[in-house]
Design a protein around this motif. Sequence first.
Motif, PDB file in Angstrom:
ATOM      1  N   LEU A 238       0.825  -1.206   0.000  1.00 56.59           N
ATOM      2  CA  LEU A 238       0.000   0.000   0.000  1.00 56.59           C
ATOM      3  C   LEU A 238       0.861   1.258   0.000  1.00 56.59           C
ATOM      4  O   LEU A 238       0.615   2.202  -0.758  1.00 56.59           O
ATOM      5  CB  LEU A 238      -0.955   0.000   1.202  1.00 56.59           C
ATOM      6  N   ALA A 239       1.893   1.274   0.827  1.00 55.95           N
ATOM      7  CA  ALA A 239       2.809   2.427   0.859  1.00 55.95           C
ATOM      8  C   ALA A 239       3.492   2.605  -0.492  1.00 55.95           C
ATOM      9  O   ALA A 239       3.604   3.726  -0.994  1.00 55.95           O
ATOM     10  CB  ALA A 239       3.848   2.249   1.965  1.00 55.95           C
TER      11      ALA A 239
ATOM     12  N   LEU B 260      11.155   9.951   8.665  1.00 62.98           N
ATOM     13  CA  LEU B 260      10.631   9.010   9.637  1.00 62.98           C
ATOM     14  C   LEU B 260       9.146   8.801   9.371  1.00 62.98           C
ATOM     15  O   LEU B 260       8.391   9.764   9.232  1.00 62.98           O
ATOM     16  CB  LEU B 260      10.866   9.523  11.051  1.00 62.98           C
ATOM     17  N   LYS B 261       8.744   7.524   9.282  1.00 61.88           N
ATOM     18  CA  LYS B 261       7.334   7.190   9.050  1.00 61.88           C
ATOM     19  C   LYS B 261       6.555   7.378  10.340  1.00 61.88           C
ATOM     20  O   LYS B 261       7.089   7.088  11.413  1.00 61.88           O
ATOM     21  CB  LYS B 261       7.206   5.739   8.592  1.00 61.88           C
ATOM     22  N   PRO B 262       5.342   7.855  10.274  1.00 60.14           N
ATOM     23  CA  PRO B 262       4.641   8.287   9.071  1.00 60.14           C
ATOM     24  C   PRO B 262       5.071   9.702   8.681  1.00 60.14           C
ATOM     25  O   PRO B 262       5.426  10.520   9.529  1.00 60.14           O
ATOM     26  CB  PRO B 262       3.179   8.272   9.493  1.00 60.14           C
ATOM     27  N   PHE B 263       5.033   9.971   7.395  1.00 55.96           N
ATOM     28  CA  PHE B 263       5.345  11.302   6.895  1.00 55.96           C
ATOM     29  C   PHE B 263       4.294  11.683   5.865  1.00 55.96           C
ATOM     30  O   PHE B 263       3.546  10.849   5.371  1.00 55.96           O
ATOM     31  CB  PHE B 263       6.755  11.367   6.291  1.00 55.96           C
ATOM     32  N   GLU B 264       4.255  12.960   5.554  1.00 54.73           N
ATOM     33  CA  GLU B 264       3.318  13.477   4.553  1.00 54.73           C
ATOM     34  C   GLU B 264       3.980  13.449   3.179  1.00 54.73           C
ATOM     35  O   GLU B 264       5.212  13.583   3.079  1.00 54.73           O
ATOM     36  CB  GLU B 264       2.915  14.916   4.903  1.00 54.73           C
ATOM     37  N   LEU B 265       3.188  13.292   2.138  1.00 55.33           N
ATOM     38  CA  LEU B 265       3.750  13.229   0.782  1.00 55.33           C
ATOM     39  C   LEU B 265       4.496  14.504   0.408  1.00 55.33           C
ATOM     40  O   LEU B 265       5.494  14.441  -0.296  1.00 55.33           O
ATOM     41  CB  LEU B 265       2.653  12.925  -0.244  1.00 55.33           C
TER      42      LEU B 265
END
Length: 146
Positions: free
Chosen positions: A21-22, A112-117
């Motif tokens: 999905l990522a 670092l996950k989560p990050f914004e696009l």
Amino acid sequence: MDQVLMRQEGLRILVAEDEPLAAMVIEDALTEAGHSVLLAADGEEAERLAQSNSFDLLITDLAMPRMTGWELIPRLRAEHPNLPVVVMTGFLPPNGREILMADGRGPLALLLKPFELHQLMSAIQQVAAAGATPTAITAASLAAMR
């Protein structure tokens, strides 16, 4: 490779991400932004794709089966020392940033996950620009973006 990065056109980006999905979200965002994407499910597949395709930039997860991003980055930089790299990870060991920067080769950004696009796009732009500049400080450490 450096001359390619100076063009205003989209980049050819090799993405190594084992979470389907990522990977799909990243591929869609990069394609929409005008980049060409080579997608690999792990480091081994990314290394195979790198041997038979040209690319301008690597985006990689660190924790993947078969070959990690930790292993992939130095292998690809052995052939392309100034390769711009964006590392995405949900877990970074206490000395992880120092380990990633230790090879002192091409520009590197850490997300670092989560990050914004938009943070991914900014990291791509920064490492690509650093890779295109002959006098760029190699292993340019971009602050972890959240």
